[in-house]
Design an enzyme around this catalytic site. Structure first.
Site, PDB file in Angstrom:
ATOM      1  N   ILE A 158       0.836  -1.203   0.000  1.00 46.30           N
ATOM      2  CA  ILE A 158       0.000   0.000   0.000  1.00 46.30           C
ATOM      3  C   ILE A 158       0.867   1.248   0.000  1.00 46.30           C
ATOM      4  O   ILE A 158       0.642   2.185  -0.773  1.00 46.30           O
ATOM      5  CB  ILE A 158      -0.962  -0.011   1.198  1.00 46.30           C
ATOM      6  CG1 ILE A 158      -2.027  -1.099   0.994  1.00 46.30           C
ATOM      7  CG2 ILE A 158      -1.623   1.355   1.376  1.00 46.30           C
ATOM      8  CD1 ILE A 158      -2.890  -1.359   2.213  1.00 46.30           C
ATOM      9  N   CYS A 207       1.366   0.681   8.189  1.00 44.55           N
ATOM     10  CA  CYS A 207       2.007  -0.510   8.754  1.00 44.55           C
ATOM     11  C   CYS A 207       0.950  -1.423   9.369  1.00 44.55           C
ATOM     12  O   CYS A 207      -0.124  -0.966   9.765  1.00 44.55           O
ATOM     13  CB  CYS A 207       3.021  -0.110   9.832  1.00 44.55           C
ATOM     14  SG  CYS A 207       2.335   0.945  11.118  1.00 44.55           S
ATOM     15  N   PRO A 208       1.229  -2.714   9.465  1.00 44.01           N
ATOM     16  CA  PRO A 208       0.304  -3.622  10.155  1.00 44.01           C
ATOM     17  C   PRO A 208       0.328  -3.366  11.657  1.00 44.01           C
ATOM     18  O   PRO A 208       1.293  -2.821  12.195  1.00 44.01           O
ATOM     19  CB  PRO A 208       0.849  -5.009   9.811  1.00 44.01           C
ATOM     20  CG  PRO A 208       2.294  -4.783   9.530  1.00 44.01           C
ATOM     21  CD  PRO A 208       2.391  -3.421   8.914  1.00 44.01           C
ATOM     22  N   SER A 235      -4.728   2.258   8.215  1.00 39.83           N
ATOM     23  CA  SER A 235      -4.237   0.927   8.550  1.00 39.83           C
ATOM     24  C   SER A 235      -5.107   0.266   9.622  1.00 39.83           C
ATOM     25  O   SER A 235      -6.026  -0.471   9.307  1.00 39.83           O
ATOM     26  CB  SER A 235      -2.778   1.003   8.993  1.00 39.83           C
ATOM     27  OG  SER A 235      -2.239  -0.275   9.175  1.00 39.83           O
ATOM     28  N   ARG A 236      -4.837   0.558  10.891  1.00 40.19           N
ATOM     29  CA  ARG A 236      -5.606  -0.015  11.994  1.00 40.19           C
ATOM     30  C   ARG A 236      -5.792   1.037  13.080  1.00 40.19           C
ATOM     31  O   ARG A 236      -4.869   1.773  13.422  1.00 40.19           O
ATOM     32  CB  ARG A 236      -4.909  -1.252  12.573  1.00 40.19           C
ATOM     33  CG  ARG A 236      -4.923  -2.474  11.667  1.00 40.19           C
ATOM     34  CD  ARG A 236      -6.337  -3.034  11.513  1.00 40.19           C
ATOM     35  NE  ARG A 236      -6.386  -4.223  10.680  1.00 40.19           N
ATOM     36  CZ  ARG A 236      -6.643  -4.231   9.372  1.00 40.19           C
ATOM     37  NH1 ARG A 236      -6.847  -3.076   8.751  1.00 40.19           N
ATOM     38  NH2 ARG A 236      -6.690  -5.361   8.701  1.00 40.19           N
ATOM     39  N   ASP A 260      -9.519   6.214   8.383  1.00 36.27           N
ATOM     40  CA  ASP A 260     -10.523   5.288   7.859  1.00 36.27           C
ATOM     41  C   ASP A 260     -10.832   4.214   8.895  1.00 36.27           C
ATOM     42  O   ASP A 260     -11.661   3.341   8.648  1.00 36.27           O
ATOM     43  CB  ASP A 260     -10.011   4.637   6.561  1.00 36.27           C
ATOM     44  CG  ASP A 260     -11.085   3.836   5.840  1.00 36.27           C
ATOM     45  OD1 ASP A 260     -12.205   4.365   5.675  1.00 36.27           O
ATOM     46  OD2 ASP A 260     -10.817   2.673   5.469  1.00 36.27           O
ATOM     47  N   GLU A 265     -14.716  -0.713  16.206  1.00 32.79           N
ATOM     48  CA  GLU A 265     -15.564  -0.577  15.026  1.00 32.79           C
ATOM     49  C   GLU A 265     -16.696  -1.601  15.064  1.00 32.79           C
ATOM     50  O   GLU A 265     -16.421  -2.786  15.248  1.00 32.79           O
ATOM     51  CB  GLU A 265     -14.728  -0.768  13.756  1.00 32.79           C
ATOM     52  CG  GLU A 265     -13.613   0.255  13.607  1.00 32.79           C
ATOM     53  CD  GLU A 265     -12.700  -0.034  12.428  1.00 32.79           C
ATOM     54  OE1 GLU A 265     -11.798   0.768  12.182  1.00 32.79           O
ATOM     55  OE2 GLU A 265     -12.865  -1.090  11.772  1.00 32.79           O
ATOM     56  N   HIS A 284     -14.225   2.879   7.495  1.00 29.75           N
ATOM     57  CA  HIS A 284     -13.456   1.701   7.086  1.00 29.75           C
ATOM     58  C   HIS A 284     -13.839   1.265   5.665  1.00 29.75           C
ATOM     59  O   HIS A 284     -14.173   0.100   5.415  1.00 29.75           O
ATOM     60  CB  HIS A 284     -13.674   0.547   8.074  1.00 29.75           C
ATOM     61  CG  HIS A 284     -12.507  -0.396   8.124  1.00 29.75           C
ATOM     62  ND1 HIS A 284     -12.069  -0.995   9.276  1.00 29.75           N
ATOM     63  CD2 HIS A 284     -11.686  -0.859   7.141  1.00 29.75           C
ATOM     64  CE1 HIS A 284     -11.037  -1.788   9.018  1.00 29.75           C
ATOM     65  NE2 HIS A 284     -10.789  -1.719   7.720  1.00 29.75           N
TER      66      HIS A 284
END
Length: 318
Positions: A158, A207-208, A235-236, A260, A265, A284
């Protein structure tokens, strides 16, 4: 063969379907599955597909006929991999299906902050432009992306796609990454987190999520940033401390936060970020373009076919 899809609606919505899987067996697709429904719906299935429904050790061990779990996403933390492996269940994911879509949303957020296209469109629908004494009006201070520095935290597929877009805008691209300078895309300069955070006008989290970077954006790291910094997170959610970011926005220590994702969530109990006018959130949806979802369904089918042919691909529990 019984194929159960536990939460298929988010992937296919109302414009796609799961007919590609029907050549392999009987497909039973549920839009959503509550935790207490999971085991009952999986009984008798050899193939189970899940997006966000958790398949824990207890559930997996209670399904002796289960052979394959297909995660309908890139992240696979919803499956207990150790239990799956011990039970002889193959688990696959779907990598890189939404790369271009997520990169696109990074810049949709950035351009929204810089140019405020929707804001001015709403103002003009109310007739404001016609009431102004000059040929134009400005309620914010727009600026060019060309020449500005954007830092990517993590350089995977990404970020690589987003770097290409940033460079097309003429931006200076830097990266906070464990990768060597030689392995980075052309034109990207490797920097320490402290240097990148203190010198960049835009910071993108690409990043994850891991235990080591949970809440990596917090009061301390925010204090390194310029007050005109635009922070973007596609990402998260748990990469950031929501309250610390909200306070930085409120106190003028951060120009904008574009996200996002949020920590929980959907955010049924609200979120302190939503009270800040310079926080811009989307629900998201970076991954959810028609093109990306079409690829997801297609790769899901290819993963299952490869498994049934004895040559599994995208396996995450080897």
């Amino acid at each position: 063969m019984k194929i159960v899809i536990l939460d298929g609606f988010s992937a296919v919505r109302n414009d796609l379907d799961w007919s590609l899987l029907e050549e392999f067996g009987t497909v039973i697709a549920y839009d959503r599955t509550r935790p207490e429904q999971t085991l009952g719906r999986c009984l008798g299935a050899e193939i189970v597909l899940t997006n966000k429904v958790i398949l824990d050790a207890q559930t997996i061990k209670a399904l002796p006929g289960l052979r394959y779990i297909g995660v309908l996403a890139t992240g696979y933390n919803v499956v207990d991999l150790e239990a799956a492996t011990s039970c002889g269940v193959t688990v696959t994911n779907i990598p890189a299906y939404s790369t271009e879509s997520v990169a696109q949303l990074i810049f949709a957020h950035l351009l929204n902050v810089v140019n405020r296209v929707d804001y001015y469109a709403v103002q003009n629908r109310s007739g404001r432009w016609g009431r102004e004494p000059d040929m134009c009006y400005l309620d914010h201070s727009p600026f060019e992306l060309c020449g500005k520095q954007i830092a990517f935290v993590g350089v995977g597929s990404i970020a690589t796609a987003a770097i290409r877009i940033a460079q097309a805008f003429g931006m200076k691209t830097v990266a906070v990454t464990s990768r060597s300078q030689q392995s980075l895309p052309a034109g990207v300069t490797r920097m320490s987190q402290q240097e990148a955070f203190s010198t960049s006008q835009v910071i993108a989290l690409t990043c994850p999520l891991r235990d080591s970077n949970h809440h990596m954006i917090n009061h301390q790291t925010l204090s390194l940033m310029r007050p005109d910094t635009i922070l973007i997170n596609t990402s998260r959610g748990p990469l950031v401390n929501d309250l610390d970011v909200a306070q930085a926005l409120h106190n003028g220590k951060l120009a904008a936060y574009c996200a996002d994702v949020v920590t929980k969530e959907p955010p049924v109990d609200g979120n302190p970020l939503f009270d800040e006018p310079h926080c811009y959130t989307t629900p998201h949806i970076a991954w959810a373009t028609f093109d990306a979802r079409s690829r997801l369904v297609s790769i899901c089918r290819d993963n299952l076919k490869a498994f049934l042919n004895g040559t599994p691909q995208n396996v995450v529990n080897r």
